[in-house]
Design an enzyme around this catalytic site. Structure first.
Site, short mmCIF file in Angstrom:
data_model
loop_
_atom_site.label_atom_id
_atom_site.label_comp_id
_atom_site.label_asym_id
_atom_site.label_seq_id
_atom_site.Cartn_x
_atom_site.Cartn_y
_atom_site.Cartn_z
N PHE A 21 45.82 -30.46 18.20
CA PHE A 21 46.15 -31.13 16.94
C PHE A 21 47.53 -31.78 17.05
CE2 PHE A 21 43.38 -27.63 15.84
CZ PHE A 21 42.53 -28.15 14.87
N ASP A 22 47.64 -32.99 16.53
CA ASP A 22 48.96 -33.54 16.26
C ASP A 22 49.53 -32.76 15.07
OD1 ASP A 22 51.14 -35.48 16.35
OD2 ASP A 22 50.30 -36.21 14.47
N LYS A 23 50.85 -32.68 14.98
CA LYS A 23 51.42 -31.89 13.89
C LYS A 23 51.57 -32.71 12.61
CE LYS A 23 55.87 -31.03 13.40
NZ LYS A 23 56.18 -31.32 11.98
#
Length: 830
Positions: A520-522
């Site tokens: 996941f990107d944050k």
């Protein structure tokens, strides 16, 4: 010295629909050998602007102008030569028919690629060898009618245009399509219902003949006539498909059925031959009906938007077709009516049910934008509370909508077209079964010949050997295998679309169903993406007021989410808007930003930025490290030669993030990893709060790609979840790229393998659960279809099963496989 030139691809290749198009590679190759051009590559911008071609020009060898002209010339040449069409068609009633049509198109001179489904035809062709009209003629000769152009030569998503196929012999270009004979277009005298009418007639005739035979009501000659008539009706469409398959150099299942029926006729077993063709035809017809249910579920997406809209122009209100709406029109949306176009709320308040697009069941409260002029200029920056999408349902309040997209460009229209186009993208299992059939069907013919020739050698009569050989043809025909995967993929893609998820074909669907790791990107994915300024720590020779005023001055000129938080919360702390203006503001990738305030140089960024400049004050470092330990994102501010202090910001986890991770773990996703450009301590704090297994911080954009590659080496199948824009390189590297909140984002829709139209994190476990269910059903279908064949072949070889029982099992397994796949249309996540 090199200059970098960026050119928008739609200007160079207006016909190209997405990044996978072969014309992009052709354009790159045509320019790579140009003298003075050091590098050519594609880039995806950090917003919804088009994909660009990036050219690195050695201006000592050539000029930027020459390179621009060369790129435009190459693009024009490619556009002139290669055509792309995506047509909505009718006349294809089952998957084998679709495959036969695709094979016939690929054999046309000049066709580069052709993919065909039950309702779509997608073709890329070389105009030097074939024209669009010739493609229409080829389809017409196959009994396939072009109903609408979903992608025309003018662009990727033009409005559907109702067309008719051109007649044979008509000039391909410059002439209008002439009406075509209805029997030819639809494949039979009763139009689209011809196959089911013929199949039912065949079955009725066979049942009548069988009943008459049992009751002794008709003489033998009359019974034979009835069974022959039954076989003729049942074999009408089978003969056409078999002939087309042989023309394409392939022996299809239809061919095996005809040979077996013909063999039964040679042995004067008219009853069994007719039964074979009757059941085979009714199986085809029912398969087409069942698959039509899945198609209709997909087509229902495009029908959600109303056909007309009430437009207010001046003081007059009038009802117009949605196709006539133009950008800037003001549309009146009354209570409990569907919204006709994408846009923003100009006046009025209401709640809107967006479940049809995003899958989110809770209505969203809508209110007018603060600045209509700014919203019209930058529609993609309009906040969620003011954005409206075509096809969604207005609540109890009347609202005025200002149109920002044409009818053909709305999020709903794009999603409906892409979901349907996804049907043309075969899954790995489907490609395997297609290859398997190409070998298996000829092998069955060889086996049948061996049985025929070997029977007399083992003591059987010629007629017994021939009958057994025909029974083997029926038993070994892999009808259920052919439909096992496409039926499940079509049903799953349709169901995903109804849940607000775009799945681009069987490949991403199957991969989602088997992956064990998700990255996941944050920012904006796991977190709200709206950080808050929580800490202001001035340096020894500075003050909080000076620190904030300087930071706000520079960050006002930046569009980074952290900059917006500093400006918003900083002004609130100051209690005044009296802040100096900054000039010469520049972004420093992965480090921060610089500018000038009141004649002094200002730098704002992370520890690495100030270490590189050799200006990191020990006290400031200590304050920054203390904030980092608490999970804050820090911004060090320096002005001239003085450190001004440190700002601490914190992003909050999105609602449902922790529950989403928990559900993924329960479903078998063993690793959930966050990749972020923030400090490792910040990443660790978020990861611990949400329940992630890993957190990788301090990553530059290129490092994220390397991180995904490393993860793929360890886990093989990896999904990357981001916003589909600045995460595009990492998403492209992953096995499956998943874009969150893709509604209204052209880039997200184009670049992702899977697009979640809404921004609700809990939709992710839903689509992964659907994919896992689809994978299980595909396996069940494959086991069932191969198992039936494995049982029937020895049973017919040993004489335990004849043609009649074999065809009953054969067609029964096909219908069971389709019914099993259609269960996906009712999938509910628990």
């Amino acid at each position: 010295m090199n200059d970098i030139v960026e050119l928008d691809l739609p200007l160079l290749l207006p016909d190209v629909g997405d990044q996978s198009d072969r014309c992009l590679r052709r354009l790159e190759r045509s320019l790579q050998g140009m003298e003075g051009l050091d590098e050519v590559h594609l880039i995806t911008p950090d917003d919804d602007s088009p994909i660009r071609l990036c050219l690195h020009v050695d201006r000592a060898v050539t000029s930027v102008g020459d390179v621009r002209r060369a790129a435009r010339s190459a693009g024009a040449e490619i556009t002139k030569r290669f055509g792309h069409v995506l047509w909505d068609v009718s006349g294809i009633t089952h998957s084998r028919r679709a495959r036969s049509v695709a094979e016939a198109l690929r054999r046309q001179p000049g066709v580069v690629e052709a993919e065909v489904t039950l309702s779509l035809v997608r073709v890329e062709y070389d105009r030097m060898d074939i024209a669009e009209g010739a493609l229409r003629n080829a389809l017409a000769d196959l009994g396939v009618r072009v109903d609408a152009a979903l992608r025309s030569e003018k662009g990727p998503l033009d409005a559907p245009v109702v067309t008719q196929p051109s007649t044979a012999g008509q000039v391909a270009s410059g002439e209008k399509d002439a009406p075509h004979d209805d029997e030819h277009a639809h494949g039979g005298p009763f139009g689209e219902r011809s196959e089911i009418i013929f199949a039912v007639t065949s079955c009725v005739l066979w049942a009548a003949g069988f009943a008459a035979e049992l009751g002794g009501l008709l003489p033998e000659s009359a019974l034979t006539t009835v069974f022959i008539a039954s076989g003729l009706f049942g074999g009408f469409f089978t003969v056409r498909e078999a002939i087309q398959g042989v023309r394409n150099g392939r022996f299809e299942i239809d061919f095996l059925m005809l040979v077996a029926a013909g063999g039964a006729a040679l042995l004067a077993r008219w009853e069994e031959g007719a039964l074979l063709l009757a059941l085979f035809s009714i199986g085809h017809a029912l398969e087409g009906y069942a698959m039509g249910r899945a198609r209709r579920a997909i087509e229902a997406l495009s029908e959600l938007a109303p056909p007309t809209a009430i437009v207010r122009r001046g003081n007059q209100e009038s009802e117009v077709p949605v196709e006539e709406l133009v950008v800037g029109d003001v549309v009146v949306v009354k209570p409990n009516e569907r919204i006709p176009s994408d846009g923003f709320v100009l006046a009025g308040t209401s709640s809107v049910d967006e479940a049809s697009l995003t899958g989110e069941s809770i209505p969203v409260d809508k209110q007018p934008v603060d600045d209509p002029a700014d919203a019209a200029e930058r529609p993609r920056d309009v906040r969620k509370e003011s954005r409206l999408f075509a096809g969604t349902l207005n609540g109890s309040g009347q609202i005025d909508l200002q149109v920002t997209r044409l009818a053909a460009d709305t999020a709903l229209s794009q999603m409906a077209t892409m979901v349907r186009e996804a049907e043309t993208n075969a899954s790995p299992t489907q490609r395997f079964t297609n290859r398997f059939e190409r070998v298996f069907v000829p092998s069955v013919i060889v086996l049948a010949v061996a049985v025929l020739l070997g029977g007399p050698l083992l003591g059987a009569s010629w007629s017994e050997a021939f009958y057994r050989s025909m029974s083997v043809l029926v038993a070994a025909s892999p009808c259920a295998l052919a439909i096992a995967t496409p039926s499940a993929v079509l049903a799953a893609v349709a169901r995903a679309g109804r849940l607000g998820v775009l799945v681009k074909g069987g490949g991403p669907l199957e991969n989602l169903g088997t992956l064990r790791a998700v990255a996941f990107d944050k920012t904006g994915t796991l977190t709200e993406g709206r950080p808050r300024l929580t800490d202001v720590v001035p340096a020894e020779r500075s003050s909080e007021d000076e620190l904030l005023r300087t930071a706000i001055a520079v960050e006002r000129r930046s569009d980074h989410p952290l900059a917006a938080a500093v400006v918003r919360d900083g002004l609130e702390r100051l209690g005044t808007d009296d802040v100096p203006a900054a000039t010469d503001v520049r972004s420093i990738t992965g480090r921060g930003v610089s500018g000038a305030v009141e004649g002094e140089e200002v730098y704002i960024g992370n520890v690495a930025l100030f270490e590189e400049r050799g200006r990191l004050d020990p006290a400031v470092r200590a304050a920054a490290e203390e904030l980092l330990q608490t999970g804050r994102t820090i911004m060090i501010v320096g002005r001239g030669s003085r450190p001004l202090g440190v700002l601490g910001l914190m992003d909050t986890a999105r609602e449902g993030a922790e529950e989403m991770i928990l559900q993924l773990r329960e479903m078998g996703v063993e690793r959930a990893i966050m990749i972020s450009g923030d400090h490792q301590l910040v990443a660790d704090a978020i990861a611990e709060e949400i329940g992630l297994t890993d957190a990788w911080g301090n990553l530059m954009p290129d490092d994220k790609v390397d991180a995904i590659e490393k993860l793929r080496e360890a886990e093989t199948l990896v999904a990357m979840v981001g916003d589909g824009v600045n995460d595009a390189p990492a998403m492209a590297t992953a096995t499956v790229g998943i874009a969150m909140g893709a509604a209204g984002s052209d880039v997200a829709l184009e670049t992702a393998d899977v697009a979640l139209m809404g921004d609700k994190l809990l939709t992710l476990p839903v689509v992964i659960g659907l994919s896992r269910r689809a994978s299980r059903i595909i396996k069940q279908n494959l086991y069932l279809s191969l198992g039936i064949v494995a049982l029937l072949i020895p049973a017919t070889l040993l004489g335990f099963v004849g043609i009649g029982p074999a065809v009953v099992f054969h067609e029964g397994s096909t219908l069971v496989v389709v019914a099993n796949a259609l269960r996906l249309l009712r999938y509910e996540h628990r």
